[in-house]
Design a protein around this motif. Structure first.
Motif, mmCIF file in Angstrom:
data_model
loop_
_atom_site.group_PDB
_atom_site.id
_atom_site.type_symbol
_atom_site.label_atom_id
_atom_site.label_comp_id
_atom_site.label_asym_id
_atom_site.label_seq_id
_atom_site.Cartn_x
_atom_site.Cartn_y
_atom_site.Cartn_z
ATOM 1 N N GLY A 42 93.131 53.524 13.601
ATOM 2 C CA GLY A 42 91.765 53.045 13.391
ATOM 3 C C GLY A 42 90.744 54.151 13.586
ATOM 4 O O GLY A 42 89.824 54.313 12.782
ATOM 5 N N ILE A 43 90.905 54.927 14.656
ATOM 6 C CA ILE A 43 89.993 56.039 14.919
ATOM 7 C C ILE A 43 90.035 57.035 13.768
ATOM 8 O O ILE A 43 88.989 57.482 13.280
ATOM 9 N N CYS A 44 91.236 57.385 13.308
ATOM 10 C CA CYS A 44 91.369 58.335 12.197
ATOM 11 C C CYS A 44 90.664 57.814 10.955
ATOM 12 O O CYS A 44 89.975 58.561 10.260
ATOM 13 N N SER A 45 90.833 56.539 10.670
ATOM 14 C CA SER A 45 90.200 55.938 9.499
ATOM 15 C C SER A 45 88.674 55.969 9.609
ATOM 16 O O SER A 45 87.981 56.276 8.638
ATOM 17 N N ILE A 46 88.173 55.673 10.792
ATOM 18 C CA ILE A 46 86.723 55.625 11.010
ATOM 19 C C ILE A 46 86.080 57.001 10.875
ATOM 20 O O ILE A 46 84.980 57.117 10.334
ATOM 21 N N ILE A 47 86.735 58.046 11.381
ATOM 22 C CA ILE A 47 86.059 59.351 11.398
ATOM 23 C C ILE A 47 86.194 60.133 10.097
ATOM 24 O O ILE A 47 85.433 61.081 9.886
ATOM 25 N N LYS A 48 87.106 59.747 9.216
ATOM 26 C CA LYS A 48 87.209 60.447 7.930
ATOM 27 C C LYS A 48 85.909 60.258 7.152
ATOM 28 O O LYS A 48 85.400 59.148 7.022
ATOM 29 N N GLY A 49 85.364 61.357 6.662
ATOM 30 C CA GLY A 49 84.121 61.325 5.913
ATOM 31 C C GLY A 49 82.875 61.497 6.766
ATOM 32 O O GLY A 49 81.781 61.650 6.241
ATOM 33 N N LYS A 50 83.035 61.484 8.083
ATOM 34 C CA LYS A 50 81.899 61.672 8.996
ATOM 35 C C LYS A 50 81.702 63.156 9.265
ATOM 36 O O LYS A 50 82.621 63.961 9.164
ATOM 37 N N THR A 51 80.483 63.506 9.659
ATOM 38 C CA THR A 51 80.236 64.894 10.053
ATOM 39 C C THR A 51 80.789 65.122 11.448
ATOM 40 O O THR A 51 80.941 64.180 12.244
ATOM 41 N N VAL A 52 81.069 66.358 11.728
ATOM 42 C CA VAL A 52 81.540 66.746 13.058
ATOM 43 C C VAL A 52 80.539 66.291 14.112
ATOM 44 O O VAL A 52 80.907 65.735 15.148
ATOM 45 N N GLU A 53 79.260 66.479 13.851
ATOM 46 C CA GLU A 53 78.217 66.119 14.805
ATOM 47 C C GLU A 53 78.187 64.617 15.075
ATOM 48 O O GLU A 53 77.985 64.189 16.213
ATOM 49 N N GLU A 54 78.369 63.800 14.036
ATOM 50 C CA GLU A 54 78.400 62.343 14.218
ATOM 51 C C GLU A 54 79.528 61.932 15.148
ATOM 52 O O GLU A 54 79.348 61.085 16.032
ATOM 53 N N VAL A 55 80.701 62.515 14.960
ATOM 54 C CA VAL A 55 81.874 62.151 15.762
ATOM 55 C C VAL A 55 81.689 62.617 17.204
ATOM 56 O O VAL A 55 81.957 61.859 18.148
ATOM 57 N N ILE A 56 81.203 63.823 17.400
ATOM 58 C CA ILE A 56 80.968 64.322 18.760
ATOM 59 C C ILE A 56 79.990 63.406 19.484
ATOM 60 O O ILE A 56 80.223 62.986 20.621
ATOM 61 N N SER A 57 78.902 63.067 18.828
ATOM 62 C CA SER A 57 77.882 62.214 19.434
ATOM 63 C C SER A 57 78.421 60.831 19.795
ATOM 64 O O SER A 57 78.129 60.287 20.860
ATOM 65 N N ALA A 58 79.233 60.255 18.914
ATOM 66 C CA ALA A 58 79.758 58.905 19.137
ATOM 67 C C ALA A 58 80.868 58.868 20.181
ATOM 68 O O ALA A 58 80.988 57.884 20.931
ATOM 69 N N PHE A 59 81.688 59.897 20.271
ATOM 70 C CA PHE A 59 82.898 59.860 21.094
ATOM 71 C C PHE A 59 82.787 60.564 22.448
ATOM 72 O O PHE A 59 83.601 60.329 23.332
ATOM 73 N N ASN A 60 81.810 61.433 22.612
ATOM 74 C CA ASN A 60 81.691 62.219 23.838
ATOM 75 C C ASN A 60 81.508 61.319 25.061
ATOM 76 O O ASN A 60 80.654 60.443 25.079
ATOM 77 N N GLY A 61 82.350 61.533 26.069
ATOM 78 C CA GLY A 61 82.198 60.836 27.341
ATOM 79 C C GLY A 61 82.899 59.490 27.456
ATOM 80 O O GLY A 61 82.854 58.856 28.505
ATOM 81 N N ILE A 62 83.565 59.035 26.400
ATOM 82 C CA ILE A 62 84.289 57.762 26.467
ATOM 83 C C ILE A 62 85.504 57.939 27.375
ATOM 84 O O ILE A 62 86.222 58.929 27.277
ATOM 85 N N THR A 63 85.725 56.972 28.256
ATOM 86 C CA THR A 63 86.872 57.026 29.159
ATOM 87 C C THR A 63 87.887 55.953 28.786
ATOM 88 O O THR A 63 87.581 55.034 28.029
ATOM 89 N N CYS A 64 89.085 56.071 29.341
ATOM 90 C CA CYS A 64 90.169 55.115 29.092
ATOM 91 C C CYS A 64 90.718 54.653 30.441
ATOM 92 O O CYS A 64 91.284 55.471 31.170
ATOM 93 N N GLY A 65 90.537 53.374 30.747
ATOM 94 C CA GLY A 65 91.016 52.859 32.025
ATOM 95 C C GLY A 65 90.397 53.624 33.171
ATOM 96 O O GLY A 65 89.191 53.840 33.206
ATOM 97 N N ASN A 66 91.227 54.083 34.104
ATOM 98 C CA ASN A 66 90.706 54.836 35.248
ATOM 99 C C ASN A 66 90.722 56.344 35.018
ATOM 100 O O ASN A 66 90.454 57.111 35.934
ATOM 101 N N LYS A 67 91.014 56.777 33.798
ATOM 102 C CA LYS A 67 91.009 58.203 33.460
ATOM 103 C C LYS A 67 89.574 58.650 33.217
ATOM 104 O O LYS A 67 88.725 57.869 32.803
ATOM 105 N N ASN A 68 89.305 59.925 33.420
ATOM 106 C CA ASN A 68 87.964 60.443 33.170
ATOM 107 C C ASN A 68 87.799 60.954 31.745
ATOM 108 O O ASN A 68 86.805 61.592 31.428
ATOM 109 N N THR A 69 88.763 60.659 30.880
ATOM 110 C CA THR A 69 88.701 61.048 29.474
ATOM 111 C C THR A 69 89.439 59.991 28.652
ATOM 112 O O THR A 69 89.901 58.992 29.186
ATOM 113 N N SER A 70 89.519 60.206 27.355
ATOM 114 C CA SER A 70 90.205 59.297 26.432
ATOM 115 C C SER A 70 90.522 60.082 25.169
ATOM 116 O O SER A 70 90.077 61.217 25.005
ATOM 117 N N CYS A 71 91.261 59.460 24.262
ATOM 118 C CA CYS A 71 91.514 60.125 22.978
ATOM 119 C C CYS A 71 90.206 60.412 22.238
ATOM 120 O O CYS A 71 89.999 61.530 21.760
#
Length: 84
Positions: A42-71
């Motif tokens: 799903g992530i791969c499908s969503i980011i295809k065609g987006k600018t690098v800046e759009e993806v960085i802005s949308a994804f930066n800082g997202i965490t997964c569970g108790n981890k301090n990062t995520s895919c």
């Protein structure tokens, strides 16, 4: 036209490898090895065609569970490093 192919080994996630193809700062293709198959497709499908800046802005800082990062956060870090 500038085509850029690169790979990245994420840290702190279940995924093991990101492989990108970008053209003029637009994500044309991304393949992710390891991790949660459906979510990452799903992530791969969503980011295809987006600018690098759009993806960085949308994804930066997202965490997964108790981890301090995520895919998504690792994708943002990868792109930020590659396109500094």
């Amino acid at each position: 036209m500038s085509v850029n192919k690169f790979s990245y080994k994420p840290n702190g996630t279940c995924s093991r490898l990101f492989e990108f193809e970008c053209e003029d700062n637009i994500i044309k293709d991304v393949q992710i090895t390891g991790g949660c198959d459906g979510n990452l497709k799903g992530i791969c499908s969503i980011i295809k065609g987006k600018t690098v800046e759009e993806v960085i802005s949308a994804f930066n800082g997202i965490t997964c569970g108790n981890k301090n990062t995520s895919c998504p956060d690792q994708i943002a870090k990868c792109l930020a490093e590659q396109f500094r």
